[in-house]
Write a protein that holds these residues in place. Structure first.
Motif, PDB file in Angstrom:
ATOM      1  N   ARG A 266      72.865  52.017  31.808  1.00  0.00           N
ATOM      2  CA  ARG A 266      71.270  50.979  32.967  1.00  0.00           C
ATOM      3  C   ARG A 266      69.651  51.445  31.996  1.00  0.00           C
ATOM      4  O   ARG A 266      69.202  51.027  31.774  1.00  0.00           O
ATOM      5  N   SER A 267      69.983  52.997  31.630  1.00  0.00           N
ATOM      6  CA  SER A 267      69.378  53.469  31.398  1.00  0.00           C
ATOM      7  C   SER A 267      68.122  52.492  29.997  1.00  0.00           C
ATOM      8  O   SER A 267      67.279  53.050  29.092  1.00  0.00           O
ATOM      9  N   ASN A 268      69.487  51.584  28.768  1.00  0.00           N
ATOM     10  CA  ASN A 268      69.150  51.194  28.237  1.00  0.00           C
ATOM     11  C   ASN A 268      67.881  49.920  28.082  1.00  0.00           C
ATOM     12  O   ASN A 268      68.068  49.327  26.780  1.00  0.00           O
ATOM     13  N   TRP A 269      68.456  49.290  29.054  1.00  0.00           N
ATOM     14  CA  TRP A 269      67.790  47.929  29.339  1.00  0.00           C
ATOM     15  C   TRP A 269      66.208  48.202  30.930  1.00  0.00           C
ATOM     16  O   TRP A 269      65.956  47.010  30.929  1.00  0.00           O
ATOM     17  N   ALA A 270      66.886  48.843  32.202  1.00  0.00           N
ATOM     18  CA  ALA A 270      65.639  49.422  32.945  1.00  0.00           C
ATOM     19  C   ALA A 270      64.440  49.890  32.305  1.00  0.00           C
ATOM     20  O   ALA A 270      65.067  50.722  32.094  1.00  0.00           O
ATOM     21  N   ARG A 271      63.374  49.436  32.908  1.00  0.00           N
ATOM     22  CA  ARG A 271      61.918  50.368  32.695  1.00  0.00           C
ATOM     23  C   ARG A 271      62.358  51.217  33.544  1.00  0.00           C
ATOM     24  O   ARG A 271      61.506  52.368  33.545  1.00  0.00           O
ATOM     25  N   LYS A 272      62.730  51.262  35.477  1.00  0.00           N
ATOM     26  CA  LYS A 272      63.149  52.478  35.910  1.00  0.00           C
ATOM     27  C   LYS A 272      63.783  52.093  36.213  1.00  0.00           C
ATOM     28  O   LYS A 272      65.131  51.543  36.627  1.00  0.00           O
ATOM     29  N   PRO A 273      64.981  53.895  37.002  1.00  0.00           N
ATOM     30  CA  PRO A 273      66.221  53.446  37.018  1.00  0.00           C
ATOM     31  C   PRO A 273      66.263  52.821  38.101  1.00  0.00           C
ATOM     32  O   PRO A 273      67.534  52.016  38.580  1.00  0.00           O
ATOM     33  N   ASP A 274      65.423  52.293  39.364  1.00  0.00           N
ATOM     34  CA  ASP A 274      65.805  52.211  40.599  1.00  0.00           C
ATOM     35  C   ASP A 274      65.098  50.602  41.023  1.00  0.00           C
ATOM     36  O   ASP A 274      64.648  49.827  42.212  1.00  0.00           O
ATOM     37  N   VAL A 275      64.498  50.242  40.223  1.00  0.00           N
ATOM     38  CA  VAL A 275      63.826  48.485  40.073  1.00  0.00           C
ATOM     39  C   VAL A 275      63.891  47.053  39.388  1.00  0.00           C
ATOM     40  O   VAL A 275      64.590  47.602  37.783  1.00  0.00           O
ATOM     41  N   TRP A 276      64.252  46.434  40.169  1.00  0.00           N
ATOM     42  CA  TRP A 276      65.576  45.125  38.481  1.00  0.00           C
ATOM     43  C   TRP A 276      64.568  45.106  38.185  1.00  0.00           C
ATOM     44  O   TRP A 276      63.581  43.834  38.097  1.00  0.00           O
ATOM     45  N   SER A 277      63.629  45.590  36.898  1.00  0.00           N
ATOM     46  CA  SER A 277      63.339  45.267  35.806  1.00  0.00           C
ATOM     47  C   SER A 277      63.520  45.459  34.320  1.00  0.00           C
ATOM     48  O   SER A 277      63.733  46.959  34.166  1.00  0.00           O
TER      49      SER A 277
END
Ligand code: SAM
Length: 374
Positions: A266-277
């Motif tokens: 997830r750290s390689n695609w998500a802007r923030k760990p807890d937001v679907w972005s």
């Protein structure tokens, strides 16, 4: 190229075998190729095939064995002509211009440029006796899927393509390297002054002075043009991209097992760990699908009108959205899937106060987007 380099490099040498040697150099005696010849960067010798025919009538051709229309160039005449022009230690490729040959490509042109020259046999009538093609190991090259009346124009096309690549012929090396086919893609469109002509403006990006964005725009244009006009080239280019990006992907994605399965943290695609972005390009896995993860808590939020040179599929994960696809409005909610075909202008925005989350699948190994004015 320095004066010293020019002196040390032997000029590229073409020897033409033809029944119409007077056709040469023809158009190659003018403009870029003509000036290059004057500068001694290449040379051309046109030899009359009939000079190698014997007998009172000096016949160069005869009727086809097995019957049929037309005449065939005789192997004894052609064999003598080829032997005569092939000097001791002459390693230049021997080419027969022929509609049955492999197509002339930019890759082949580069190969011929590096070969120091070529012996070019121009066919006429029905063609050339197969025995001399085999015994003199002639490589058959075609300039396209149509029939010319002789090989002379084909030889000129081939020479023109080679000569412009010789060192010292073109002003700037780059002008050759960026052209159609060099990268496996067709070239992007060109513009020049006046800035506005017949009400049409030069695309704004080209006058922005932003070199990175210009390069990106040109690449996108090249990809789109190639995809539209030359699906064969596009497929070959995409396959190569996939291969090389597959190699790059190992930096990000963890490969699992031998079959190429991989996992992306997830750290390689998500802007923030807890937001679907966030987003990932298919390049990461070496595959032809990329994804944007969109989320908003606010009503009326979403991307501006834009388009992509490939299909896109939107999966509504949460909430409601109002899509505009090619001027049509579509309301979609959690669990529904919306499709926007390639090149179709589209946008969407969240509806209501529940927020919106989407998974937007781009059928491409990288995300390419053109924002449009509304
Ligand atoms: C009339 S054509 C012969 C066509 C031949 N009977 C055939 O059907 O394949 C005469 C000569 O023109 C030349 N020629 C014709 N079309 C060509 C092409 N597309 N590329 C290269 N050379 C070509 C070849 O040298 C050929 O021998």
């Amino acid at each position: 190229m320095s004066e010293q380099d020019k002196d040390s490099a032997a000029p590229w040498k073409a020897t033409i075998l033809s029944l119409y040697p007077d056709m040469f150099p023809g158009p190659l005696g003018t403009s870029l190729a003509g000036r290059a010849m004057e500068k001694g960067l290449w040379s051309l010798e046109a030899v009359h095939i009939r000079d190698f025919a014997e007998g009172k009538h000096r016949n160069v051709d005869d009727t086809p064995s097995g019957g049929g229309a037309g005449m065939v160039l005789r192997p004894d005449v052609i064999g003598s002509a080829i032997d005569h022009v092939t000097g001791e230690g002459d390693t230049r490729p021997r080419i027969l211009l022929s509609p049955r040959g492999k197509p002339l490509t930019q890759e082949k042109v580069r190969e011929l440029k590096d070969a120091g020259g070529a012996i070019l046999l121009c066919g006429r009538f029905e063609g050339v006796d197969q025995r001399v093609i085999d015994s003199r190991e002639l490589e058959e090259i075609s300039i396209g899927d149509y029939i010319l009346s002789g090989g002379e124009l084909g030889a000129m096309v081939l020479m023109d393509a080679v000569v412009r690549l010789l060192p010292g012929v073109m002003g700037k090396v780059e002008s050759g390297e960026e052209e159609s086919f060099e990268s496996g893609l067709l070239e992007y469109p060109h513009y020049t002054r006046p800035t506005v002509w017949e009400g049409q403006e030069i695309p704004e990006i080209l006058t922005s002075g932003h070199h990175g964005k210009i390069a990106k725009w040109r690449k996108e244009q090249s990809i789109e043009l190639t995809r539209e006009r030359r699906p064969d080239l596009y497929a070959a280019w995409a396959a190569l991209e996939k291969q090389s990006s597959g190699k790059k992907s190992k930096n990000f994605a963890s490969i699992i097992g031998e079959g190429g399965a991989a996992i992306l943290d997830r750290s390689n695609w998500a802007r923030k760990p807890d937001v679907w972005s966030g987003k990932f390009d298919g390049l990461v896995f070496g595959t032809n699908a990329s994804v944007i993860f969109f989320s908003t808590d606010e009503a009326g939020k979403g991307p501006q009108l834009h388009r992509h040179p490939y299909d896109e599929v939107f999966i509504i994960r949460k909430g409601k959205a109002l899509f505009t696809v090619d001027g049509e409005t579509i309301e979609a909610e959690e669990g529904q899937i919306v499709f926007a075909p390639a090149n179709m202008p589209h946008k969407f925005e969240s509806v209501g106060s529940d927020g919106l989350e989407t998974i937007d699948i781009h059928v491409s190994n990288e995300i390419i987007q053109e924002n449009l004015e509304e």
